[in-house]
Write an enzyme that holds these catalytic residues in place. Structure first.
Site, PDB file in Angstrom:
ATOM      1  N   LYS A   1       0.832  -1.205   0.000  1.00 56.09           N
ATOM      2  CA  LYS A   1       0.000   0.000   0.000  1.00 56.09           C
ATOM      3  C   LYS A   1       0.871   1.261   0.000  1.00 56.09           C
ATOM      4  CE  LYS A   1      -2.107  -1.205   3.839  1.00 56.09           C
ATOM      5  NZ  LYS A   1      -1.407  -2.491   4.127  1.00 56.09           N
TER       6      LYS A   1
ATOM      7  N   ARG B   1      11.820  -5.237   5.091  1.00 54.51           N
ATOM      8  CA  ARG B   1      11.430  -3.840   4.840  1.00 54.51           C
ATOM      9  C   ARG B   1      12.305  -2.867   5.630  1.00 54.51           C
ATOM     10  NH1 ARG B   1       5.457  -1.773   5.596  1.00 54.51           N
ATOM     11  NH2 ARG B   1       5.694  -2.743   7.637  1.00 54.51           N
TER      12      ARG B   1
ATOM     13  N   ARG C   1      10.885  -1.199  11.082  1.00 52.07           N
ATOM     14  CA  ARG C   1       9.772  -0.806  11.941  1.00 52.07           C
ATOM     15  C   ARG C   1       9.670  -1.721  13.146  1.00 52.07           C
ATOM     16  NH1 ARG C   1       4.550   0.277   8.228  1.00 52.07           N
ATOM     17  NH2 ARG C   1       3.595  -1.053   9.827  1.00 52.07           N
TER      18      ARG C   1
ATOM     19  N   ARG D   1      -0.581  -8.958  13.341  1.00 51.92           N
ATOM     20  CA  ARG D   1      -1.160  -7.978  12.413  1.00 51.92           C
ATOM     21  C   ARG D   1      -1.944  -8.672  11.306  1.00 51.92           C
ATOM     22  NH1 ARG D   1       4.064  -5.098  10.811  1.00 51.92           N
ATOM     23  NH2 ARG D   1       2.805  -4.101   9.217  1.00 51.92           N
TER      24      ARG D   1
ATOM     25  N   ARG E   1     -10.158   0.748   8.280  1.00 51.08           N
ATOM     26  CA  ARG E   1      -9.646  -0.582   8.589  1.00 51.08           C
ATOM     27  C   ARG E   1     -10.639  -1.412   9.374  1.00 51.08           C
ATOM     28  NH1 ARG E   1      -3.855   0.303   8.740  1.00 51.08           N
ATOM     29  NH2 ARG E   1      -2.827  -1.575   9.436  1.00 51.08           N
TER      30      ARG E   1
END
Ligand code: AP5
Ligand code: MG
Length: 224
Positions: A16, A130, A163, A174, A91
């Protein structure tokens, strides 16, 4: 199309944020990532950040009332009057209803919900590699989308970090939260004729060109 009021949907790690960066370049839309807004709030130690931190660290959603105020402020600011790109919001069904109500009061509506799909095992691979820049949240992957200089953002020269919520056990949480609380929005937007699906396992360039083609078709339909 007079307005592009766009929502990005999809599991963690689907791309996203990656696609949002490209769409912002393509269309110059104001971009609101609730994840980035919340991480900034945590970093700056604001009241919002203090309230949100424990939920984020646990991989859970922050309560709806915390985040809906953040979005309402952005919609009231005037910056989003000609369109917007939302990433990570809504969400939950409650958040989607809030957005529908807030836009409806202004005779506006979401013009498309762009769903980027990726299977759980791909998400896990992506999030483990990431890296995100500390200044503006630009997104990289050590293997799939590396920066020119290791650990440094190509766009603003700031440091790249992993992160806090990309630890394997938090990623699993998650994903579970996504399937339980956010996936129902696929049906919700589908019923309203607003859902557009994209295969997030393709390259970032391919996903971007599919989204652009879809948005071009929507704009044409709007003119007819
Ligand atoms: P948020 O920041 O929104 O996280 P998320 O939804 O879990 O999504 P991610 O940002 O992890 O993934 P992404 O889809 O943006 O993928 P990316 O482009 O980075 O939310 C974080 C937390 O904040 C939540 O857990 C919650 O606590 C809270 N929160 C936020 N909004 C909330 C709300 N509305 N209500 C309640 N709580 C809220 O890509 C991932 C990696 O893959 C990158 O390394 C990238 O380089 C790579 N990649 C991307 N695309 C490709 C591709 N096509 N091929 C190969 N690699 C790719
Ligand atoms: Mg993101």
């Amino acid at each position: 199309m007079t307005e592009r009021n766009l929502v990005l949907l999809g599991p963690p790690g689907a791309g996203k944020g990656t696609q949002a960066e490209r769409l912002v370049d393509d269309f110059g839309l104001p971009y609101y990532s609730t994840g980035n807004i919340l991480r900034d709030a945590v970093e700056n130690g604001t009241e919002l950040g203090r309230k949100a931190k424990e939920f984020m660290d646990a991989g859970e959603l922050v309560p709806d009332d915390l985040i809906t105020n953040v979005i309402a402020e952005r919609l009231d600011s005037g910056d989003a009057d000609d369109g917007f790109l939302l990433d990570g919001f809504p969400r939950t069904i409650g958040q989607a209803e809030m957005l529908e109500g807030a836009l409806g009061e202004r005779n506006r509506k979401v013009t498309a919900a762009l769903l980027i799909e990726a299977p759980d095992e791909e998400v896990v691979r992506r999030l483990s590699g990431r890296r995100q820049c500390v200044k503006n949240g630009h997104v990289y992957h050590v293997e799939f989308d590396p920066p020119k200089n290791e650990g440094v953002c190509d766009q603003d020269g700031s440091r790249l970090e992993q992160r806090d919520d990309d630890k394997p056990e938090t990623v699993q949480k998650r994903l579970a939260v996504y399937h339980e609380q956010t996936e129902p929005l696929i049906l919700w937007y589908g019923e309203r004729g607003l859902l557009r699906r994209f295969d997030g396992t393709r390259t970032p360039e391919e996903v971007n060109s599919h989204i652009r083609a879809t948005l071009a078709t929507l704009a044409l339909e709007d003119e007819i």
